[in-house]
Scaffold this active site. Structure first.
Site, short mmCIF file in Angstrom:
data_model
loop_
_atom_site.label_atom_id
_atom_site.label_comp_id
_atom_site.label_asym_id
_atom_site.label_seq_id
_atom_site.Cartn_x
_atom_site.Cartn_y
_atom_site.Cartn_z
N GLY A 108 -17.04 -15.59 -37.79
CA GLY A 108 -17.23 -16.79 -38.60
C GLY A 108 -15.95 -17.30 -39.24
N GLU A 144 -15.95 -8.77 -36.59
CA GLU A 144 -15.92 -9.21 -35.19
C GLU A 144 -15.31 -10.59 -35.06
OE1 GLU A 144 -19.95 -9.15 -33.70
OE2 GLU A 144 -20.43 -7.36 -34.85
N PRO A 145 -14.06 -10.79 -35.52
CA PRO A 145 -13.48 -12.14 -35.47
C PRO A 145 -13.31 -12.61 -34.03
CG PRO A 145 -12.06 -10.58 -36.65
CD PRO A 145 -13.10 -9.79 -35.94
N TYR A 206 -20.54 -28.74 -28.14
CA TYR A 206 -21.15 -27.49 -28.59
C TYR A 206 -20.47 -26.88 -29.80
CZ TYR A 206 -23.47 -27.89 -24.13
OH TYR A 206 -24.20 -28.35 -23.09
N ASP A 207 -19.17 -27.14 -29.98
CA ASP A 207 -18.48 -26.53 -31.11
C ASP A 207 -18.20 -27.56 -32.20
OD1 ASP A 207 -17.48 -24.25 -32.34
OD2 ASP A 207 -15.44 -24.63 -31.67
N CYS A 233 -18.10 -38.80 -12.95
CA CYS A 233 -18.57 -40.19 -12.95
C CYS A 233 -19.57 -40.44 -14.07
CB CYS A 233 -19.17 -40.54 -11.59
SG CYS A 233 -20.49 -39.41 -11.16
N ASP A 234 -19.86 -39.42 -14.84
CA ASP A 234 -20.85 -39.55 -15.91
C ASP A 234 -20.25 -40.33 -17.09
OD1 ASP A 234 -22.75 -39.25 -17.85
OD2 ASP A 234 -22.98 -37.09 -17.59
N TYR A 262 -13.97 -21.19 -27.68
CA TYR A 262 -15.17 -21.99 -27.37
C TYR A 262 -14.82 -23.25 -26.56
CZ TYR A 262 -16.99 -18.75 -30.76
OH TYR A 262 -17.31 -17.59 -31.41
C1 PLP Z 1 -22.24 -11.16 -32.44
C2 PLP Z 1 -21.03 -12.01 -32.53
N1 PLP Z 1 -19.95 -11.53 -33.17
C3 PLP Z 1 -18.81 -12.26 -33.28
C4 PLP Z 1 -18.73 -13.52 -32.73
C5 PLP Z 1 -17.45 -14.30 -32.92
O1 PLP Z 1 -17.68 -15.28 -33.87
P1 PLP Z 1 -16.51 -16.23 -34.43
O2 PLP Z 1 -15.83 -16.81 -33.26
O3 PLP Z 1 -17.21 -17.23 -35.25
O4 PLP Z 1 -15.59 -15.37 -35.24
C6 PLP Z 1 -19.84 -14.07 -32.08
C7 PLP Z 1 -19.77 -15.41 -31.50
O5 PLP Z 1 -20.65 -15.89 -30.83
C8 PLP Z 1 -21.02 -13.29 -31.97
O6 PLP Z 1 -22.11 -13.77 -31.37
#
Ligand code: PLP
Length: 268
Positions: A108, A144-145, A206-207, A233-234, A262
């Site tokens: 996040g 989990e960046p 999407y992002d 062509c869309d 992303y």
């Molecule tokens: C379980 C999990 N952890 C970490 C991430 C990475 O998230 P971010 O890119 O927002 O740091 C994601 C992204 O989809 C995720 O699904």
């Protein structure tokens, strides 16, 4: 391994009963760039039942995980998520489960250093206050960046009139401006790129990002109105509908910075 429902727990019990499990709690992430709470996370009303099932199935609960939504805009989301994690720890203790060993604070984080530096001290303060070392000496903190590492790892170059591409794109057109605010007789340059919404620029949909083109070559001339399109062509394949920059020639390159997260990974 994280879980947020009973079916996942039964599956883990069948195939990997030794797994170290993290209960993923749901987050209030409505202001995030990409919310995730519709898809993932156990609500507070489910926590006790899930902990009971972990005990019943003789599984191994190691801790709690959460994700405050990708591109988190509100650092306060971490406050609530950490309070929720603390509550799961309390419930587990009340049930006599083994001590929680892991707190996974998910992803996040912003993709730019300035944004990260803004949000990080607040998160550190919350962690120190809600999970002090004195109270949780053995607790392992993990994160989990994704965006934070990936966003500035790559810039994208697109070309106009891409000879190297098999796609025969129409490179450039100059048409009378139809915008009601445009001066009479003015023109708009239409540039057709070799990447678009069906490729790396899916991030626009999407992002939810705004992208910024930079001509790679320096230009002396004045900025002129233009529109930038993808190669398909869309008619939906519009990268930037209204923009101004120096007039480009066919075959020129355009630089799009910080396109590592992303983007090209997303289309299937
Ligand atoms: C379980 C999990 N952890 C970490 C991430 C990475 O998230 P971010 O890119 O927002 O740091 C994601 C992204 O989809 C995720 O699904």
């Amino acid at each position: 391994m994280s879980f947020d429902n009973d079916l996942e727990l039964r599956k883990v019990a069948a195939v990997n009963p030794e797994a170290q499990l993290l209960l993923r709690v749901v987050c209030e992430d409505s202001t995030a760039q990409c919310p995730m709470s519709l898809k993932f996370g156990a609500k507070s009303s489910m926590w006790n039942e899930l902990l009971g099932m972990v005990q019943e199935l003789k599984l191994n609960l190691a801790g709690v995980s959460f994700h405050v939504g990708s591109g988190c805009k509100d650092p306060e989301s971490f406050e609530q998520a950490l309070l929720d994690a603390k509550e799961v720890f309390r419930l587990a203790k009340e049930r006599g489960m083994q001590e929680m060993r892991v707190l996974d604070i998910g992803g996040g984080y912003p993709g730019d250093t300035a944004g990260f530096e803004k949000i990080a001290p607040g998160i550190a303060e919350k962690l120190g206050r809600l999970f002090p070392r004195s109270e949780y000496p053995e607790l392992r903190l993990i994160a989990e960046p994704g965006r934070f590492f990936a966003a500035h790892s790559a810039h994208l170059l697109t070309s106009l009139g891409c000879a190297a591409s098999e796609r025969k794109v129409y490179a450039k057109a100059k048409l009378p401006a139809t915008d009601e605010n445009a001066e009479s007789g003015s023109e708009v340059c239409r540039y057709y790129l070799n990447d678009g919404l069906y490729g790396s620029f899916n991030c626009i949909i999407y992002d939810h990002v705004s992208v910024e083109p930079e001509p790679l070559r320096s230009h002396e001339g004045p900025e002129v109105p233009c529109a930038l399109f993808g190669p398909t062509c869309d008619g939906f394949d519009v990268v930037l509908e209204k923009h101004t920059m120096p007039e480009l020639e066919e075959g020129e390159w355009i630089l799009w910075r910080n396109m590592g997260a992303y983007t090209s990974a997303a289309p299937w």
